[in-house]
Design an enzyme around this catalytic site. Structure first.
Site, mmCIF file in Angstrom:
data_model
loop_
_atom_site.group_PDB
_atom_site.id
_atom_site.type_symbol
_atom_site.label_atom_id
_atom_site.label_comp_id
_atom_site.label_asym_id
_atom_site.label_seq_id
_atom_site.Cartn_x
_atom_site.Cartn_y
_atom_site.Cartn_z
ATOM 1 N N GLU A 59 7.391 6.129 -8.845
ATOM 2 C CA GLU A 59 6.031 5.585 -9.049
ATOM 3 C C GLU A 59 5.013 6.397 -8.264
ATOM 4 O OE1 GLU A 59 5.018 1.489 -8.381
ATOM 5 O OE2 GLU A 59 7.012 0.857 -8.974
ATOM 6 N N HIS B 28 1.944 0.438 -13.046
ATOM 7 C CA HIS B 28 2.704 -0.779 -13.351
ATOM 8 C C HIS B 28 4.193 -0.431 -13.433
ATOM 9 C CE1 HIS B 28 3.612 -4.727 -14.879
ATOM 10 N NE2 HIS B 28 4.327 -4.167 -15.830
ATOM 11 N N LEU C 67 -8.883 -8.082 -13.937
ATOM 12 C CA LEU C 67 -10.334 -7.903 -13.918
ATOM 13 C C LEU C 67 -10.947 -8.406 -15.227
ATOM 14 C CD1 LEU C 67 -10.319 -4.351 -12.310
ATOM 15 C CD2 LEU C 67 -10.976 -6.498 -11.197
ATOM 16 N N ASN D 65 -4.238 1.853 -13.586
ATOM 17 C CA ASN D 65 -3.324 0.971 -12.852
ATOM 18 C C ASN D 65 -1.918 1.546 -12.930
ATOM 19 O OD1 ASN D 65 -2.315 -1.474 -11.608
ATOM 20 N ND2 ASN D 65 -1.675 -2.176 -13.636
ATOM 21 N N SER E 299 4.601 3.009 -15.496
ATOM 22 C CA SER E 299 3.535 3.522 -16.348
ATOM 23 C C SER E 299 2.222 3.543 -15.575
ATOM 24 C CB SER E 299 3.323 2.601 -17.566
ATOM 25 O OG SER E 299 4.528 2.356 -18.263
ATOM 26 N N GLY F 243 0.786 -1.237 0.000
ATOM 27 C CA GLY F 243 0.000 0.000 0.000
ATOM 28 C C GLY F 243 0.812 1.279 0.000
ATOM 29 N N SER F 244 2.063 1.242 -0.499
ATOM 30 C CA SER F 244 2.847 2.488 -0.482
ATOM 31 C C SER F 244 2.306 3.493 -1.500
ATOM 32 C CB SER F 244 4.334 2.215 -0.721
ATOM 33 O OG SER F 244 4.581 1.787 -2.039
ATOM 34 N N ASN F 245 1.752 3.021 -2.600
ATOM 35 C CA ASN F 245 1.129 3.952 -3.554
ATOM 36 C C ASN F 245 -0.148 4.555 -2.967
ATOM 37 O OD1 ASN F 245 2.487 4.169 -6.344
ATOM 38 N ND2 ASN F 245 2.666 1.985 -5.835
ATOM 39 N N ASP G 237 -9.351 -5.581 -20.122
ATOM 40 C CA ASP G 237 -9.454 -6.929 -19.557
ATOM 41 C C ASP G 237 -8.201 -7.775 -19.827
ATOM 42 O OD1 ASP G 237 -10.033 -7.004 -22.260
ATOM 43 O OD2 ASP G 237 -11.301 -8.783 -22.061
ATOM 44 N N ASP H 31 -2.087 -5.583 -17.829
ATOM 45 C CA ASP H 31 -1.196 -4.416 -18.017
ATOM 46 C C ASP H 31 -1.203 -3.954 -19.474
ATOM 47 O OD1 ASP H 31 -0.471 -4.735 -15.313
ATOM 48 O OD2 ASP H 31 1.068 -6.180 -15.856
ATOM 49 N N MET I 208 -3.341 -7.248 -7.392
ATOM 50 C CA MET I 208 -2.707 -8.343 -8.129
ATOM 51 C C MET I 208 -3.699 -9.266 -8.841
ATOM 52 S SD MET I 208 0.317 -7.466 -7.630
ATOM 53 C CE MET I 208 1.366 -8.815 -8.164
HETATM 54 C C1 GRF Z 1 4.152 -1.304 -7.171
HETATM 55 O O1 GRF Z 1 5.447 -1.515 -7.642
HETATM 56 C C2 GRF Z 1 3.191 -1.184 -8.318
HETATM 57 O O2 GRF Z 1 3.754 -0.577 -9.438
HETATM 58 C C3 GRF Z 1 2.894 -2.620 -8.641
HETATM 59 O O3 GRF Z 1 2.855 -3.256 -7.389
HETATM 60 C C4 GRF Z 1 3.634 -2.525 -6.455
HETATM 61 C C5 GRF Z 1 2.712 -2.180 -5.335
HETATM 62 O O4 GRF Z 1 3.341 -1.502 -4.308
HETATM 63 N N1 GRF Z 1 1.685 -2.710 -9.419
HETATM 64 P P1 GRF Z 1 2.487 -0.859 -3.134
HETATM 65 O O5 GRF Z 1 1.520 -1.936 -2.628
HETATM 66 O O6 GRF Z 1 1.770 0.335 -3.669
HETATM 67 O O7 GRF Z 1 3.501 -0.502 -2.088
#
Ligand code: GRF
Length: 207
Positions: free
Chosen positions: A170, A105, A89, A103, A132, A13-15, A138, A141, A86
């Site tokens: 990111e 990626h 869909l 998303n 990206s 969940g860092s994003n 569907d 990526d 992960m």
């Molecule tokens: C990130 O590298 C994102 O690009 C990929 O999965 C990772 C998720 O990281 N899809 P986080 O859960 O947001 O820390």
């Protein structure tokens, strides 16, 4: 008007945290966090920020999506952000939120869809790598790439060091892209536009 986000996660969940940190200075709001993984650290992050959050049991795709769609019908998000989610869909799910799911990626799509992107870029002898933000369809990526950020690959980089270098970028890319959608700079109306011009290639984060 504040754009309401539903953020779908599976893990760290860092994003999500980056979106929550950017939220006070932005015109978007994380309205709800959904995880297919009950143990996801991102659920704790949502909880700590007082954000509504739900675990959806993903026994199989049909049941997981059905539950997620029920939740989303109540949330009424303007945009769904997959941030480390992960699961792929289905066409039916995506068609209900066409051009409203993005998303993040960790590769310069269309290069390296799927897993182990950092190692694959190193193994191919690439000197540049990146991340990206793309529209979700569907396929894995696969949808239109809206924005990208680049990072150089040094000769002694490992997948781990490369991932470390990229993750902060990111976070900036995702928050910036969501901000651009929330402000209307990046918009969709029979195709994607940046500041009123057709988005023929991804917007690139320069920092
Ligand atoms: C990130 O590298 C994102 O690009 C990929 O999965 C990772 C998720 O990281 N899809 P986080 O859960 O947001 O820390």
């Amino acid at each position: 008007m504040t754009m309401r986000l539903a953020v779908l996660i599976s893990g760290r969940g860092s994003n999500l945290a980056a979106l929550l940190d950017a939220q006070p200075d932005s015109n978007f709001q994380v309205a709800h966090v959904i995880s297919n993984n009950a143990q996801a650290k991102g659920l704790d992050i949502a909880q700590d920020h007082g954000v509504n959050n739900s675990h959806v049991l993903w026994k199989n795709r049909a049941l997981g999506e059905q539950h997620a769609l029920e939740l989303l019908a109540g949330i009424q998000p303007d945009l769904i952000v997959l941030a480390g989610f992960m699961k792929v869909l289905s066409a039916d799910f995506v068609s209900q939120y066409e051009n409203k799911i993005i998303n993040i990626h960790p590769s310069l799509l269309p290069l390296y869809p799927g897993l182990n992107t950092h190692q694959r870029a190193i193994d191919d002898g690439q000197s540049t790598h990146g991340a990206s933000v793309h529209v979700v369809d569907d396929q894995l990526d696969h949808g239109q790439v809206l924005s990208q950020t680049h990072v150089s690959i040094d000769p002694n980089d490992s997948a781990e060091t490369l991932a470390q270098k990229l993750i902060a970028k990111e976070h900036r890319l995702l928050t910036k892209t969501v901000q651009m959608i929330a402000s209307g700079q990046l918009s969709c109306d029979n195709g994607w536009y940046f500041k009123g011009e057709p988005l023929n290639k991804p917007w690139v984060e320069q920092a």
